[in-house]
Design a protein around this motif. Structure first.
Motif, PDB file in Angstrom:
ATOM      1  N   LEU A  76       0.818  -1.212   0.000  1.00  0.00           N
ATOM      2  CA  LEU A  76       0.000   0.000   0.000  1.00  0.00           C
ATOM      3  C   LEU A  76       0.851   1.260   0.000  1.00  0.00           C
ATOM      4  O   LEU A  76       0.504   2.252  -0.648  1.00  0.00           O
ATOM      5  CB  LEU A  76      -0.958  -0.024   1.193  1.00  0.00           C
ATOM      6  N   LYS A  77       1.974   1.218   0.690  1.00  0.00           N
ATOM      7  CA  LYS A  77       2.861   2.384   0.703  1.00  0.00           C
ATOM      8  C   LYS A  77       3.573   2.544  -0.635  1.00  0.00           C
ATOM      9  O   LYS A  77       3.773   3.664  -1.115  1.00  0.00           O
ATOM     10  CB  LYS A  77       3.885   2.296   1.836  1.00  0.00           C
ATOM     11  N   LEU A  78       3.948   1.431  -1.271  1.00  0.00           N
ATOM     12  CA  LEU A  78       4.575   1.518  -2.594  1.00  0.00           C
ATOM     13  C   LEU A  78       3.607   2.094  -3.619  1.00  0.00           C
ATOM     14  O   LEU A  78       4.006   2.876  -4.489  1.00  0.00           O
ATOM     15  CB  LEU A  78       5.083   0.145  -3.031  1.00  0.00           C
ATOM     16  N   LEU A  79       2.331   1.744  -3.522  1.00  0.00           N
ATOM     17  CA  LEU A  79       1.329   2.323  -4.423  1.00  0.00           C
ATOM     18  C   LEU A  79       1.238   3.834  -4.234  1.00  0.00           C
ATOM     19  O   LEU A  79       1.166   4.590  -5.201  1.00  0.00           O
ATOM     20  CB  LEU A  79      -0.043   1.692  -4.179  1.00  0.00           C
ATOM     21  N   TYR A  80       1.239   4.254  -2.991  1.00  0.00           N
ATOM     22  CA  TYR A  80       1.190   5.684  -2.668  1.00  0.00           C
ATOM     23  C   TYR A  80       2.389   6.410  -3.262  1.00  0.00           C
ATOM     24  O   TYR A  80       2.246   7.459  -3.910  1.00  0.00           O
ATOM     25  CB  TYR A  80       1.134   5.826  -1.149  1.00  0.00           C
ATOM     26  N   TYR A  81       3.571   5.865  -3.061  1.00  0.00           N
ATOM     27  CA  TYR A  81       4.773   6.512  -3.592  1.00  0.00           C
ATOM     28  C   TYR A  81       4.823   6.444  -5.119  1.00  0.00           C
ATOM     29  O   TYR A  81       5.296   7.383  -5.765  1.00  0.00           O
ATOM     30  CB  TYR A  81       6.038   5.928  -2.967  1.00  0.00           C
ATOM     31  N   ALA A  82       4.331   5.383  -5.701  1.00  0.00           N
ATOM     32  CA  ALA A  82       4.297   5.284  -7.164  1.00  0.00           C
ATOM     33  C   ALA A  82       3.398   6.370  -7.750  1.00  0.00           C
ATOM     34  O   ALA A  82       3.768   7.045  -8.721  1.00  0.00           O
ATOM     35  CB  ALA A  82       3.824   3.904  -7.596  1.00  0.00           C
ATOM     36  N   GLU A  83       2.237   6.549  -7.146  1.00  0.00           N
ATOM     37  CA  GLU A  83       1.316   7.579  -7.630  1.00  0.00           C
ATOM     38  C   GLU A  83       1.936   8.962  -7.450  1.00  0.00           C
ATOM     39  O   GLU A  83       1.900   9.794  -8.356  1.00  0.00           O
ATOM     40  CB  GLU A  83      -0.024   7.481  -6.896  1.00  0.00           C
ATOM     41  N   GLY A  84       2.527   9.202  -6.299  1.00  0.00           N
ATOM     42  CA  GLY A  84       3.157  10.501  -6.050  1.00  0.00           C
ATOM     43  C   GLY A  84       4.297  10.789  -7.005  1.00  0.00           C
ATOM     44  O   GLY A  84       4.422  11.910  -7.522  1.00  0.00           O
ATOM     45  N   CYS A  85       5.132   9.795  -7.258  1.00  0.00           N
ATOM     46  CA  CYS A  85       6.261   9.990  -8.179  1.00  0.00           C
ATOM     47  C   CYS A  85       5.777  10.206  -9.601  1.00  0.00           C
ATOM     48  O   CYS A  85       6.307  11.064 -10.319  1.00  0.00           O
ATOM     49  CB  CYS A  85       7.210   8.794  -8.111  1.00  0.00           C
ATOM     50  N   SER A  86       4.773   9.467 -10.013  1.00  0.00           N
ATOM     51  CA  SER A  86       4.240   9.636 -11.365  1.00  0.00           C
ATOM     52  C   SER A  86       3.692  11.051 -11.552  1.00  0.00           C
ATOM     53  O   SER A  86       3.948  11.700 -12.569  1.00  0.00           O
ATOM     54  CB  SER A  86       3.150   8.595 -11.638  1.00  0.00           C
ATOM     55  N   LEU A  87       2.972  11.520 -10.560  1.00  0.00           N
ATOM     56  CA  LEU A  87       2.429  12.880 -10.630  1.00  0.00           C
ATOM     57  C   LEU A  87       3.546  13.920 -10.610  1.00  0.00           C
ATOM     58  O   LEU A  87       3.524  14.874 -11.392  1.00  0.00           O
ATOM     59  CB  LEU A  87       1.464  13.117  -9.470  1.00  0.00           C
ATOM     60  N   ALA A  88       4.522  13.742  -9.732  1.00  0.00           N
ATOM     61  CA  ALA A  88       5.620  14.708  -9.607  1.00  0.00           C
ATOM     62  C   ALA A  88       6.448  14.797 -10.883  1.00  0.00           C
ATOM     63  O   ALA A  88       6.972  15.864 -11.211  1.00  0.00           O
ATOM     64  CB  ALA A  88       6.515  14.330  -8.427  1.00  0.00           C
ATOM     65  N   LEU A  89       6.539  13.696 -11.608  1.00  0.00           N
ATOM     66  CA  LEU A  89       7.320  13.679 -12.849  1.00  0.00           C
ATOM     67  C   LEU A  89       6.522  14.154 -14.054  1.00  0.00           C
ATOM     68  O   LEU A  89       7.016  14.140 -15.176  1.00  0.00           O
ATOM     69  CB  LEU A  89       7.855  12.266 -13.097  1.00  0.00           C
ATOM     70  N   GLY A  90       5.274  14.564 -13.825  1.00  0.00           N
ATOM     71  CA  GLY A  90       4.438  15.052 -14.917  1.00  0.00           C
ATOM     72  C   GLY A  90       3.838  13.966 -15.773  1.00  0.00           C
ATOM     73  O   GLY A  90       3.361  14.225 -16.877  1.00  0.00           O
ATOM     74  N   ASN A  91       3.834  12.743 -15.265  1.00  0.00           N
ATOM     75  CA  ASN A  91       3.297  11.599 -15.999  1.00  0.00           C
ATOM     76  C   ASN A  91       1.798  11.416 -15.776  1.00  0.00           C
ATOM     77  O   ASN A  91       1.165  10.638 -16.453  1.00  0.00           O
ATOM     78  CB  ASN A  91       4.051  10.324 -15.574  1.00  0.00           C
ATOM     79  N   GLY A  92       1.225  12.128 -14.833  1.00  0.00           N
ATOM     80  CA  GLY A  92      -0.190  11.970 -14.501  1.00  0.00           C
ATOM     81  C   GLY A  92      -0.400  10.791 -13.576  1.00  0.00           C
ATOM     82  O   GLY A  92       0.541  10.131 -13.131  1.00  0.00           O
ATOM     83  N   SER A  93      -1.661  10.524 -13.296  1.00  0.00           N
ATOM     84  CA  SER A  93      -2.020   9.439 -12.386  1.00  0.00           C
ATOM     85  C   SER A  93      -1.814   8.077 -13.021  1.00  0.00           C
ATOM     86  O   SER A  93      -2.123   7.875 -14.194  1.00  0.00           O
ATOM     87  CB  SER A  93      -3.486   9.560 -11.965  1.00  0.00           C
ATOM     88  N   LEU A  94      -1.321   7.151 -12.220  1.00  0.00           N
ATOM     89  CA  LEU A  94      -1.223   5.756 -12.656  1.00  0.00           C
ATOM     90  C   LEU A  94      -2.564   5.052 -12.506  1.00  0.00           C
ATOM     91  O   LEU A  94      -2.879   4.144 -13.258  1.00  0.00           O
ATOM     92  CB  LEU A  94      -0.171   5.008 -11.837  1.00  0.00           C
ATOM     93  N   PHE A  95      -3.336   5.469 -11.502  1.00  0.00           N
ATOM     94  CA  PHE A  95      -4.646   4.861 -11.254  1.00  0.00           C
ATOM     95  C   PHE A  95      -5.590   5.925 -10.719  1.00  0.00           C
ATOM     96  O   PHE A  95      -5.158   6.968 -10.221  1.00  0.00           O
ATOM     97  CB  PHE A  95      -4.538   3.675 -10.280  1.00  0.00           C
ATOM     98  N   LYS A  96      -6.886   5.673 -10.819  1.00  0.00           N
ATOM     99  CA  LYS A  96      -7.861   6.692 -10.445  1.00  0.00           C
ATOM    100  C   LYS A  96      -8.468   6.486  -9.055  1.00  0.00           C
ATOM    101  O   LYS A  96      -9.097   7.382  -8.514  1.00  0.00           O
ATOM    102  CB  LYS A  96      -8.973   6.776 -11.485  1.00  0.00           C
ATOM    103  N   GLU A  97      -8.256   5.338  -8.455  1.00  0.00           N
ATOM    104  CA  GLU A  97      -8.836   5.078  -7.146  1.00  0.00           C
ATOM    105  C   GLU A  97      -8.262   6.049  -6.110  1.00  0.00           C
ATOM    106  O   GLU A  97      -7.111   6.467  -6.204  1.00  0.00           O
ATOM    107  CB  GLU A  97      -8.554   3.630  -6.696  1.00  0.00           C
ATOM    108  N   ASP A  98      -9.083   6.386  -5.130  1.00  0.00           N
ATOM    109  CA  ASP A  98      -8.652   7.296  -4.070  1.00  0.00           C
ATOM    110  C   ASP A  98      -7.586   6.647  -3.199  1.00  0.00           C
ATOM    111  O   ASP A  98      -7.579   5.429  -2.982  1.00  0.00           O
ATOM    112  CB  ASP A  98      -9.834   7.678  -3.171  1.00  0.00           C
ATOM    113  N   ILE A  99      -6.730   7.487  -2.663  1.00  0.00           N
ATOM    114  CA  ILE A  99      -5.773   7.088  -1.635  1.00  0.00           C
ATOM    115  C   ILE A  99      -6.268   7.741  -0.355  1.00  0.00           C
ATOM    116  O   ILE A  99      -6.433   8.961  -0.298  1.00  0.00           O
ATOM    117  CB  ILE A  99      -4.346   7.542  -1.976  1.00  0.00           C
ATOM    118  N   VAL A 100      -6.514   6.922   0.655  1.00  0.00           N
ATOM    119  CA  VAL A 100      -7.138   7.387   1.886  1.00  0.00           C
ATOM    120  C   VAL A 100      -6.132   7.323   3.032  1.00  0.00           C
ATOM    121  O   VAL A 100      -5.334   6.386   3.118  1.00  0.00           O
ATOM    122  CB  VAL A 100      -8.388   6.525   2.203  1.00  0.00           C
TER     123      VAL A 100
END
Length: 145
Positions: A35-59
């Motif tokens: 779950l933490k790797l998913l969070y960091y993957a989404e954050g890194c993708s967004l930070a690099l300008g790649n957009g979201s990897l997935f659309k589900e909410d992170i809570v």
């Protein structure tokens, strides 16, 4: 930019970890770490300008960021099953060089930490702190902004 289901990205991390365990040893993936790797993957993708990897909410849950759909998909937190049928999701992600490279970087950088170390790390960062009002309110959606 590609958008996957969060469960498909989770399958990628489980498969990647299993490959490492099979070839080099190491520990099996736990749900907390996944779950933490998913969070960091989404954050890194967004930070690099790649957009979201997935659309589900992170809570923001007590033990850090969680994608509830992934959490609910793995009832045994210490035995994350990976089957041959999961390879379709892995292969789809691997066919996109940018997304695969981001996930590989996240796995290499953040995957070296224990699940509990990642949990603690998320509690020190502004996305979780803001979503929980500094740990006072759980279950807030972590903003992708």
């Amino acid at each position: 930019m590609a958008t996957y289901k969060a469960t498909d990205v989770a399958k990628w991390f489980i498969a990647r970890n299993q490959t490492m365990v099979d070839t080099m040893g190491g520990e099996k993936m736990t749900l907390l770490k996944l779950l933490k790797l998913l969070y960091y993957a989404e954050g890194c993708s967004l930070a690099l300008g790649n957009g979201s990897l997935f659309k589900e909410d992170i809570v923001a849950w007590e033990h850090g960021p969680v994608v509830p759909e992934v959490y609910n998909n793995y009832p045994d937190a210490y035995n994350l099953a990976f089957s041959d049928s999961d390879m379709d999701a892995v292969n789809t992600i691997n066919s996109n060089d940018t997304d695969r490279d981001i996930l590989e970087q996240v796995f290499n950088v953040f995957g070296q930490y224990t699940a509990w170390a990642l949990r603690n790390k998320t509690h020190e960062e502004s996305p979780w702190i803001e979503a929980t009002s500094n740990g006072q309110k759980l279950n807030g959606i972590i903003s992708r902004d």
